[in-house]
Design an enzyme around this catalytic site. Structure first.
Site, PDB file in Angstrom:
ATOM      1  N   TYR A 243       0.856  -1.189   0.000  1.00  0.00           N
ATOM      2  CA  TYR A 243       0.000   0.000   0.000  1.00  0.00           C
ATOM      3  C   TYR A 243       0.890   1.237   0.000  1.00  0.00           C
ATOM      4  O   TYR A 243       2.080   1.153   0.314  1.00  0.00           O
ATOM      5  CB  TYR A 243      -0.991   0.006   1.172  1.00  0.00           C
ATOM      6  N   HIS A 290       5.994  -0.639   1.518  1.00  0.00           N
ATOM      7  CA  HIS A 290       5.929   0.349   0.440  1.00  0.00           C
ATOM      8  C   HIS A 290       6.985   0.111  -0.636  1.00  0.00           C
ATOM      9  O   HIS A 290       8.081  -0.318  -0.345  1.00  0.00           O
ATOM     10  CB  HIS A 290       6.118   1.759   0.997  1.00  0.00           C
TER      11      HIS A 290
END
Ligand code: NAG
Ligand code: NAG
Ligand code: NAG
Length: 315
Positions: A243, A290
């Protein structure tokens, strides 16, 4: 008493002053003349515009309100999979309480072609150290900071104004009365925590200790929409990583609420080191959930295509 010389000086002063006034007036009127179509970000050619419009969704629901809080099941399950929760409350019930406590409105839906709201997005990178960006950052209409990034003692480099601060329970800090708390929720418990810090103050544990209360103005609270996070992940990151990072989300948030975006404190320092400007130890550029490389590439593209201006420190 008034001699010729003084008169002459006065005359020169008046004519210089009026020339300046005329110049200024012309500038403003030309500007407002041009504003009908474009004030900010006018430099994009059609290829850049295509790249941008393939990613930017102007209709995205940015913050939660009673009109848009329902989640379709794809969004719900995508969002629910970000962080494991052992005990799960009912989303709709929590949101109902949530939206009864905080301002329920469509924030910043006042966009108009002639508006030129300038924003600084200030990350926490060590490349701010020694940058002297403080005055430039403070001169923007909005200054958006994230997590614990402090200003006290760092004013020269990071400025002192904070109009918005993006946090989640594990990164929360006190804010003053000029700052909008923006919650970036990764789980239902984060929404419950937001209720709790302004009411019962009983939640002090998520997957780690969290502050059961913080100083913040309840009337300035905003909650990022789970669908906004999913849109950023899919449309901007093409599903890279698990995400988007807080920094990347804050930057896209700024693209949606501002007309001109300046970005500070992103990326490594001059020496290629990844650390925060307020502490000496290192941080990971690309670890965790990430995809820092991919996010970095998108941010560079946005800069190349004149949608944002990146300030990387002095080099
Ligand atoms: C925003 O929310 C409304 C209400 O739930 C919904 O109808 C609309 O499709 C959403 N917008 C987008 C772009 O998903
Ligand atoms: C969630 O839990 C599963 C199984 O317990 C684990 O494999 C996974 O890594 C966890 N995900 C996160 C984001 O913590
Ligand atoms: C910031 O820069 C100063 C001097 O330029 C240095 O002494 C200090 O250690 C630096 N701090 C960080 C966190 O890099």
């Amino acid at each position: 008493m008034i001699n010729k010389r003084t008169l002459h000086r006065v005359a020169v002063f008046v004519s210089v002053a009026s020339t300046i006034c005329i110049l200024l007036f012309c500038q403003t009127s030309t500007r407002s003349f041009l504003t009908d179509s474009c004030v900010c970000n006018c430099a994009m050619d059609s290829e850049d515009l295509l790249w941008f419009s393939q990613r930017y969704k102007p209709s995205a629901n940015v913050t939660l309100n009673t009109k848009n809080s329902r989640l379709d099941w794809q969004t719900y399950w995508w969002w629910r999979s970000l962080q494991n929760e052992s005990t799960v409350a009912n989303y709709n019930k929590v949101v109902e309480v949530l939206l009864s406590l905080f301002p329920d409105k469509e924030h910043y839906s006042d966009s108009s072609p002639s508006r030129c709201r300038t924003c600084a997005v200030v990350g926490n990178s060590g490349n701010l150290n020694g940058s002297h960006y403080g005055p430039l950052i403070d001169s923007q209409d909005f200054v958006i900071r994230m997590n614990e990034g402090p200003t006290d003692g760092f004013e020269q480099d990071v400025g002192s104004k904070t109009t918005h601060r993006v946090i989640y329970p594990e990164s929360a800090v006190d804010m003053d009365e000029t700052t909008h708390l923006i919650l970036l929720p990764f789980k239902i418990l984060d929404l419950q925590w937001l209720i709790s810090i302004f009411t019962t103050r009983h939640i002090d544990l998520t997957y780690m200790y969290v502050k059961p209360s913080i100083k913040a103005d309840r009337n300035k609270v905003m909650i990022l929409h789970p669908a906004f996070m999913k849109y950023i992940y899919e449309s901007w990151l093409q599903s890279h990583g698990q995400y988007p990072s807080t920094g990347f989300i804050s930057l896209i948030f700024a693209l949606h609420i501002c007309d001109e975006v300046s970005v500070f404190g992103f990326g490594p320092s001059k020496e290629g080191a990844w650390h925060h400007y307020f502490e000496d130890f290192g941080m990971d550029s690309n670890g965790g959930p990430h995809d820092g490389d991919f996010e970095g590439k998108v941010i560079s593209k946005l800069h190349q295509k004149h949608r944002i201006t990146m300030y990387k420190g002095w080099w």
